[in-house]
Design a protein around this motif. Sequence first.
Motif, short mmCIF file in Angstrom:
data_model
loop_
_atom_site.label_atom_id
_atom_site.label_comp_id
_atom_site.label_asym_id
_atom_site.label_seq_id
_atom_site.Cartn_x
_atom_site.Cartn_y
_atom_site.Cartn_z
N ALA A 42 0.73 -1.05 -0.03
CA ALA A 42 0.12 -0.07 0.02
C ALA A 42 0.93 1.25 -0.12
CB ALA A 42 -0.92 0.05 1.36
N TYR A 43 0.69 2.53 -0.52
CA TYR A 43 1.24 3.55 -0.63
C TYR A 43 0.30 4.62 -0.65
CZ TYR A 43 1.24 3.09 -5.75
OH TYR A 43 0.91 3.07 -7.25
N VAL A 44 0.83 5.83 -0.09
CA VAL A 44 0.01 7.16 -0.03
C VAL A 44 1.16 8.09 -0.74
CG1 VAL A 44 -1.16 8.92 1.12
CG2 VAL A 44 -1.55 6.46 1.60
N LEU A 45 0.70 8.92 -1.62
CA LEU A 45 1.76 9.93 -2.14
C LEU A 45 0.97 11.35 -2.45
CD1 LEU A 45 3.12 7.63 -5.10
CD2 LEU A 45 4.18 7.87 -2.77
N GLY A 46 2.09 12.31 -2.36
CA GLY A 46 1.58 13.66 -2.78
C GLY A 46 1.36 14.36 -1.33
N ALA A 47 1.64 15.61 -1.37
CA ALA A 47 1.46 16.51 -0.22
C ALA A 47 0.13 16.32 0.64
CB ALA A 47 1.88 17.97 -0.55
N GLU A 48 -1.13 16.25 -0.18
CA GLU A 48 -2.24 16.30 -0.08
C GLU A 48 -2.68 14.69 0.22
OE1 GLU A 48 -4.19 18.77 0.88
OE2 GLU A 48 -2.80 20.26 0.37
N LYS B 200 -2.85 3.85 -3.08
CA LYS B 200 -3.01 2.35 -3.72
C LYS B 200 -2.63 1.40 -3.07
CE LYS B 200 -2.08 0.26 -8.54
NZ LYS B 200 -1.49 0.43 -9.85
N SER B 201 -3.26 -0.01 -3.09
CA SER B 201 -3.23 -1.01 -2.21
C SER B 201 -3.25 -2.31 -3.26
CB SER B 201 -4.09 -1.00 -1.06
OG SER B 201 -5.41 -1.14 -1.70
N ASN B 202 -2.67 -3.41 -2.65
CA ASN B 202 -2.71 -4.74 -3.44
C ASN B 202 -2.64 -5.70 -2.54
OD1 ASN B 202 -1.53 -7.16 -5.03
ND2 ASN B 202 -1.45 -5.41 -6.60
N ASP B 203 -3.62 -6.61 -2.66
CA ASP B 203 -3.70 -7.89 -1.82
C ASP B 203 -2.94 -8.91 -1.97
OD1 ASP B 203 -5.78 -6.80 -0.04
OD2 ASP B 203 -7.29 -7.03 -1.74
N ASP B 204 -2.28 -9.08 -3.33
CA ASP B 204 -1.28 -9.97 -3.53
C ASP B 204 -1.55 -11.45 -3.39
OD1 ASP B 204 1.04 -10.73 -5.10
OD2 ASP B 204 1.99 -10.84 -3.14
N GLU C 55 -4.28 -12.54 -1.30
CA GLU C 55 -5.09 -12.74 -0.28
C GLU C 55 -6.75 -12.41 -0.70
OE1 GLU C 55 -4.12 -13.96 2.26
OE2 GLU C 55 -2.36 -13.14 3.44
N PRO C 56 -7.44 -12.68 0.17
CA PRO C 56 -8.89 -12.50 -0.22
C PRO C 56 -9.12 -11.08 -0.19
CG PRO C 56 -8.72 -14.19 1.48
CD PRO C 56 -7.41 -13.68 1.41
N GLY C 57 -9.74 -10.57 -1.29
CA GLY C 57 -10.03 -9.10 -1.68
C GLY C 57 -10.46 -8.26 -0.19
N GLY C 58 -9.79 -7.27 -0.08
CA GLY C 58 -9.75 -6.24 1.04
C GLY C 58 -9.36 -6.60 2.26
N THR C 59 -8.67 -7.86 2.43
CA THR C 59 -8.20 -8.24 3.64
C THR C 59 -6.69 -7.93 4.06
OG1 THR C 59 -7.38 -10.34 2.76
CG2 THR C 59 -9.61 -10.35 3.40
N ALA C 60 -5.98 -7.24 2.96
CA ALA C 60 -4.40 -6.95 3.25
C ALA C 60 -4.12 -5.70 2.91
CB ALA C 60 -3.77 -7.94 2.43
N GLY C 61 -4.13 -5.30 1.51
CA GLY C 61 -3.77 -3.98 1.16
C GLY C 61 -4.47 -2.88 1.60
N ASN C 62 -5.97 -3.00 1.70
CA ASN C 62 -6.54 -1.94 2.31
C ASN C 62 -6.48 -1.60 3.67
OD1 ASN C 62 -8.67 -0.02 1.64
ND2 ASN C 62 -10.02 -1.07 3.38
#
Length: 210
Positions: free
Chosen positions: A55-61, A66-70, A72-79
């Motif tokens: 997962a990453y967050v970019l920019g001053a604001e 973006k996140s990626n579960d690679d 794993e079940p959807g929504g259980t890792a990256g988010n």
Amino acid sequence: MKSYRTIQGTAEAAYEIQKSRFLTHVSHAASEEEARAFIQARKKEFFDARHNCSAYVLGAEGAKQKSNDDGEPGGTAGNPMLEAIKQQGLTDVVVVVTRYFGGIKLGAGGLIRAYHHSAMLGLSVADIVEMVPFCIVQLRISYPLLAAVEHYLRQEEIRTGEKKYAEDVMIPLLLREEEAVAVCEELTNLTAGTGKLQRAGIQVVAVPVA
């Protein structure tokens, strides 16, 4: 321009639950290219792991997220990892959590908690800084005033750049916007109006967060 929080360098942490090992790697990322490169490097390093979630967050604001579960079940890792970054109020940060499966399934709720906790662990040991925009004000004074001005700057804990010595002394001052007017007035009074002050742009400074 507003201040924002990020991290300097990288950080690592490890966590184990029900025989599954979670390895967290955190890094500063100034761009999406840097974030992707860090993720790919961790995937290459831990190629034998079942999952390298990110997962990453970019920019001053913090506008780019973006996140990626690679796998794993959807929504259980990256988010959950993304939420950890946001909860800490950070940006320009990338987190990769590598999972070595221990043979015991954690369930959706268990995975969410484990990945969130792992991300928080990594962020908790990172070197967090606040990127603060400072006004650059060039102060020009005569040599007889130097000692008094330096004493004032030390007393008020005002950041300065490299002094230049020529016919007069040039001192770059780094001032927060909210203090700039008051400091300039104080210096004008201290130098009896002989000190020359001129704004010279903005410089963003990394200020450690206690």
